[in-house]
Motif scaffolding. Sequence first.
Motif, mmCIF file in Angstrom:
data_model
loop_
_atom_site.group_PDB
_atom_site.id
_atom_site.type_symbol
_atom_site.label_atom_id
_atom_site.label_comp_id
_atom_site.label_asym_id
_atom_site.label_seq_id
_atom_site.Cartn_x
_atom_site.Cartn_y
_atom_site.Cartn_z
ATOM 1 N N LEU A 281 0.888 -1.162 0.123
ATOM 2 C CA LEU A 281 0.140 0.015 -0.030
ATOM 3 C C LEU A 281 0.799 0.989 -0.035
ATOM 4 O O LEU A 281 0.777 2.331 -0.590
ATOM 5 C CB LEU A 281 -1.064 -0.089 1.358
ATOM 6 C CG LEU A 281 -1.821 1.299 1.486
ATOM 7 C CD1 LEU A 281 -2.931 1.345 0.049
ATOM 8 C CD2 LEU A 281 -2.751 1.251 2.625
ATOM 9 N N LEU A 282 1.955 1.275 0.848
ATOM 10 C CA LEU A 282 2.835 2.286 0.733
ATOM 11 C C LEU A 282 3.485 2.609 -0.521
ATOM 12 O O LEU A 282 3.555 3.981 -1.075
ATOM 13 C CB LEU A 282 3.799 2.162 1.881
ATOM 14 C CG LEU A 282 3.238 2.002 3.446
ATOM 15 C CD1 LEU A 282 4.660 1.917 4.249
ATOM 16 C CD2 LEU A 282 2.783 3.351 3.578
ATOM 17 N N LYS A 283 3.768 1.470 -1.091
ATOM 18 C CA LYS A 283 4.325 1.606 -2.476
ATOM 19 C C LYS A 283 3.517 2.050 -3.676
ATOM 20 O O LYS A 283 3.723 2.777 -4.299
ATOM 21 C CB LYS A 283 5.142 0.315 -2.836
ATOM 22 C CG LYS A 283 6.337 -0.134 -2.013
ATOM 23 C CD LYS A 283 6.671 -1.748 -2.267
ATOM 24 C CE LYS A 283 7.047 -1.939 -3.746
ATOM 25 N NZ LYS A 283 7.569 -3.502 -4.026
ATOM 26 N N LYS A 284 2.149 1.509 -3.548
ATOM 27 C CA LYS A 284 1.414 2.079 -4.337
ATOM 28 C C LYS A 284 0.899 3.397 -4.417
ATOM 29 O O LYS A 284 0.909 4.074 -5.359
ATOM 30 C CB LYS A 284 -0.175 1.020 -4.241
ATOM 31 C CG LYS A 284 -1.283 1.533 -4.763
ATOM 32 C CD LYS A 284 -2.457 0.818 -4.392
ATOM 33 C CE LYS A 284 -3.870 1.469 -4.999
ATOM 34 N NZ LYS A 284 -5.018 0.655 -4.374
ATOM 35 N N LEU A 285 0.838 4.135 -3.359
ATOM 36 C CA LEU A 285 0.553 5.202 -3.110
ATOM 37 C C LEU A 285 1.709 6.278 -2.852
ATOM 38 O O LEU A 285 1.505 7.370 -2.915
ATOM 39 C CB LEU A 285 -0.300 5.447 -1.625
ATOM 40 C CG LEU A 285 -1.666 4.897 -1.675
ATOM 41 C CD1 LEU A 285 -2.372 5.004 -0.315
ATOM 42 C CD2 LEU A 285 -2.579 5.238 -2.718
ATOM 43 N N LYS A 286 2.762 5.739 -3.136
ATOM 44 C CA LYS A 286 4.143 6.463 -3.310
ATOM 45 C C LYS A 286 4.394 7.175 -2.016
ATOM 46 O O LYS A 286 4.614 8.534 -2.125
ATOM 47 C CB LYS A 286 4.215 7.049 -4.492
ATOM 48 C CG LYS A 286 4.082 6.376 -5.863
ATOM 49 C CD LYS A 286 4.285 7.276 -7.158
ATOM 50 C CE LYS A 286 3.935 6.616 -8.244
ATOM 51 N NZ LYS A 286 4.024 7.188 -9.488
#
Length: 376
Positions: A281-286
């Motif tokens: 999720l952190l990666k997806k939302l940058k």
Amino acid sequence: MKFLNLLLLCSLMLSCSSEPTVSNAKPSKPGQAANKEESETEDLSPRGVDYSQVPEKIAFGSCANQDQPEPIWKTILQDSPDLFLFMGDTVYASSPAQQPIGDQYKKLSQIPEFKIFREKIPIMATWDDNDFGTNDGGADSPSKFQARREFLQFWPYVKDAIPFQQEGVFHSKILGGLVTGKKRRLKINGPSLQVIMLDTRTYRSSLEKNPDPAAVVGPYVATKDTTKTILGEEQWTWLEEQLKRPANFRILVSSIQVIPTEHGFEKWANFPHERLRLFQLLKKLKITNLVILSGDRHFAAISQAELKGAGNLLEITSSSLNRPGTLQEEKDPAYQSAIYNKENYGLASFDWKKKTAKFEIKDLQGKVVQSAVMKF
């Protein structure tokens, strides 16, 4: 997650460079009781949180036993924090002798150092297992409804902050900044800090018992059942919505450790798919401007994880405020130094112009024992 710069500095018992002073800011009006029909005792809440001001210093900690002295509050007060984050085990009420839970909050409110502290410093709080009412408890805890009632009575601001009709106590606030614009085009004017308080108890599935105590230190092992959860779908949906909100920096509070994987006690790694979901999720939302704060372990540690393709993620564990741990050492590839198992608290200091955040673990006397600096 990609940091412009990450500097980890770990040391043992370094002296503070100067004597801090106590803030003379006039306390604002204390919060009101969560629900007069539910409350039969006096309002024991700390003073209200001023969300319009971006903080320069935030103290944090966990695990405070109300049946023991809590002198560390006097030490924390000397740092003059703008806010304190209580990351779980705000009281100990997981045994029959510690019931009813409300009586334990009364004991906390009568501790001299805490009484002075709560009159001067705003507090945001979430719970862990002991103030949840069941040791290592989760969704099947028989005491969770009574525990929630008492928690909301003592921390009444939470009731106004939580999503409508939710069962848990997860909530989020943005401090400072002026958010303007429409839902999909929000903008921030001025520096802002988002504080996200997770609930790792209300929805958490049962833990997997360790069948071989000799193989892993601790009672639990990672589950292979991907239907099990820590946050529950309602909280996951809410968390993603919160992370989409604009903020210059973010603090994600989890009562249990997120990054470490090797020990057999409570941790996100007992549910590997949930831990991976958070990282994805952190990666997806940058999300490149977030630190994780955690408690529970009765020692302090600084952890770091590399998210493939997204840089490093930092976690600061601070525990305990007055119950030092007995564990002398713990090995984990994520730890950036040896653990510190005496009484401790954390202090986060922000320079909003230079866009830097410094995180320190301090001992009972206020001396720095571990630290990390992050640019955002």
